[in-house]
Scaffold this motif. Structure first.
Motif, mmCIF file in Angstrom:
data_model
loop_
_atom_site.group_PDB
_atom_site.id
_atom_site.type_symbol
_atom_site.label_atom_id
_atom_site.label_comp_id
_atom_site.label_asym_id
_atom_site.label_seq_id
_atom_site.Cartn_x
_atom_site.Cartn_y
_atom_site.Cartn_z
ATOM 1 N N LEU A 80 0.826 -1.205 0.000
ATOM 2 C CA LEU A 80 0.000 0.000 0.000
ATOM 3 C C LEU A 80 0.865 1.262 0.000
ATOM 4 N N PHE A 81 1.901 1.293 0.822
ATOM 5 C CA PHE A 81 2.772 2.473 0.868
ATOM 6 C C PHE A 81 3.477 2.682 -0.472
ATOM 7 N N THR A 82 3.824 1.580 -1.162
ATOM 8 C CA THR A 82 4.460 1.704 -2.465
ATOM 9 C C THR A 82 3.509 2.315 -3.482
ATOM 10 N N VAL A 83 2.253 1.878 -3.471
ATOM 11 C CA VAL A 83 1.247 2.443 -4.384
ATOM 12 C C VAL A 83 1.049 3.931 -4.084
ATOM 13 N N ILE A 84 0.933 4.265 -2.810
ATOM 14 C CA ILE A 84 0.769 5.676 -2.434
ATOM 15 C C ILE A 84 1.982 6.487 -2.877
ATOM 16 N N GLY A 85 3.184 5.931 -2.702
ATOM 17 C CA GLY A 85 4.395 6.624 -3.126
ATOM 18 C C GLY A 85 4.414 6.877 -4.626
ATOM 19 N N ALA A 86 3.924 5.897 -5.417
ATOM 20 C CA ALA A 86 3.878 6.076 -6.868
ATOM 21 C C ALA A 86 2.958 7.233 -7.250
ATOM 22 N N PHE A 87 1.809 7.347 -6.597
ATOM 23 C CA PHE A 87 0.881 8.437 -6.899
ATOM 24 C C PHE A 87 1.424 9.780 -6.413
ATOM 25 N N ILE A 88 2.143 9.773 -5.290
ATOM 26 C CA ILE A 88 2.767 11.021 -4.817
ATOM 27 C C ILE A 88 3.801 11.500 -5.829
ATOM 28 N N LEU A 89 4.635 10.571 -6.308
ATOM 29 C CA LEU A 89 5.652 10.929 -7.290
ATOM 30 C C LEU A 89 5.002 11.420 -8.578
ATOM 31 N N TYR A 90 3.946 10.752 -9.007
ATOM 32 C CA TYR A 90 3.231 11.184 -10.211
ATOM 33 C C TYR A 90 2.639 12.582 -10.020
ATOM 34 N N GLY A 91 2.076 12.856 -8.852
ATOM 35 C CA GLY A 91 1.502 14.174 -8.590
ATOM 36 C C GLY A 91 2.554 15.268 -8.605
ATOM 37 N N ILE A 92 3.740 14.974 -8.034
ATOM 38 C CA ILE A 92 4.828 15.963 -8.030
ATOM 39 C C ILE A 92 5.276 16.264 -9.456
ATOM 40 N N LEU A 93 5.420 15.191 -10.270
ATOM 41 C CA LEU A 93 5.835 15.385 -11.654
ATOM 42 C C LEU A 93 4.774 16.135 -12.452
ATOM 43 N N ARG A 94 3.519 15.882 -12.168
ATOM 44 C CA ARG A 94 2.438 16.575 -12.863
ATOM 45 C C ARG A 94 2.457 18.063 -12.550
ATOM 46 N N MET A 95 2.771 18.424 -11.299
ATOM 47 C CA MET A 95 2.860 19.844 -10.946
ATOM 48 C C MET A 95 4.072 20.505 -11.585
ATOM 49 N N GLN A 96 5.154 19.741 -11.744
ATOM 50 C CA GLN A 96 6.359 20.308 -12.335
ATOM 51 C C GLN A 96 6.243 20.445 -13.849
ATOM 52 N N TYR A 97 5.562 19.483 -14.468
ATOM 53 C CA TYR A 97 5.420 19.495 -15.928
ATOM 54 C C TYR A 97 3.942 19.443 -16.294
ATOM 55 N N PRO A 98 3.193 20.521 -16.046
ATOM 56 C CA PRO A 98 1.742 20.493 -16.264
ATOM 57 C C PRO A 98 1.338 20.302 -17.714
ATOM 58 N N SER A 99 2.149 20.765 -18.656
ATOM 59 C CA SER A 99 1.772 20.694 -20.067
ATOM 60 C C SER A 99 2.668 19.766 -20.866
ATOM 61 N N SER A 100 3.480 18.980 -20.193
ATOM 62 C CA SER A 100 4.407 18.086 -20.883
ATOM 63 C C SER A 100 4.032 16.635 -20.615
ATOM 64 N N VAL A 101 4.629 15.760 -21.402
ATOM 65 C CA VAL A 101 4.433 14.324 -21.192
ATOM 66 C C VAL A 101 5.287 13.901 -20.000
#
Length: 284
Positions: A106-127
């Motif tokens: 569960l913590f690994t899944v949560i960590g993956a979504f946290i990392l994805y959210g951080i990357l989404r904020m850093q690159y809002p219009s990029s792949v």
């Protein structure tokens, strides 16, 4: 912890017995799938971007991805992880071992979504780069070994079936590797390591008596050792008894008697003159 005890009483009957065998079986299925269709593993990774698009099987399918290429050393290590995991299950009970493993997942899944959210904020219009390949069961398997080390630090095992080594040294070596990887990784790699090992961090902190490291407790332990330290004489003889109040030992008189006080918190011993007159020591 009390909440674990309550959960075990309520849901303990649902625990999966011999969970380590099922984990190894999932790895075997992953190796077989990779052999039959090497590209299929790309559909199993923990990729939040694809999960949010409907590929919800990725929430659990990443567990099928084996930790490494299949060779004789991998087989030996998988057997080793099975042995220590099976021992932990017998020691803790099936429910607590299940809770430890599934909390790591569960913590690994949560960590993956946290990392994805951080990357989404850093690159809002990029792949956004793929993060699924960064998350695997490697550190979860590592957490099993670390938990076994914390539980049985002096247990001796045969590494690769012929190298005798105590678990505490093996745990230290693995711990050093983890620290090196953590230091050399970027912040995304640090998120991966922390998320995957958070179950061990929680376990370790919950099983330590952190109160014993407080300044007040340290002073109490120092005073106790000082008061009960044995008296050494010239011929090197060590006394067996010592009064915690006056410091007298059996060498100070043939008629002296010593008893431990059952009302004091700790192994405090007193002579007959202070057994009933001393002030009881209580741990706050």
């Amino acid at each position: 912890m009390k909440w674990i005890i309550k959960m075990e009483r309520k849901y303990g009957r649902y625990a999966i017995r011999n969970l380590s065998a099922y984990i190894i079986a999932l790895y075997a299925a992953g190796y077989l799938m990779e052999l039959l269709s090497p590209n299929i593993l790309g559909w199993l990774t923990l990729e939040p971007a694809y999960i949010l698009r409907g590929q919800v099987w990725r929430l659990v399918s990443w567990i099928l991805i084996p930790p490494d290429s299949l060779d004789i050393f991998t087989i030996i290590m998988l057997y080793f992880y099975y042995s220590v995991g099976n021992t932990l299950e017998k020691t803790w009970g099936a429910f607590r071992y299940n809770l430890y493993i599934f909390s790591g997942v569960l913590f690994t899944v949560i960590g993956a979504f946290i990392l994805y959210g951080i990357l989404r904020m850093q690159y809002p219009s990029s792949v956004i780069p793929s993060v699924g390949s960064a998350f695997s069961t490697y550190y979860i398997s590592m957490s099993i070994l670390l938990a076994f080390t914390a539980t049985y630090p002096d247990a001796e095992v045969l590494l690769y079936f012929f190298i005798p080594i105590k678990m505490k040294w093996l745990g230290i070596v693995y711990g050093i590797f983890i620290v090196i990887n953590f230091i050399n990784s970027g912040w995304s790699g640090k998120v991966v390591i922390i998320a995957s090992l958070l179950n061990f961090i929680v376990f370790f902190l919950s099983t330590r008596n952190l109160k014993r490291y407080s300044p007040k407790e340290q002073k109490r332990r120092h005073d106790f050792k000082k008061a009960t330290a044995p008296t050494r004489v010239k011929n090197g003889q060590v006394t067996r008894h010592k009064c915690a109040v006056c410091g007298r030992t059996e060498l100070d008189g043939d008629n002296l008697e010593f008893r431990f006080c059952s009302k004091c918190d700790g192994n405090y011993e007193y002579c007959q003159d202070h057994l009933f007159t001393h002030e009881h020591i209580r741990r706050s």
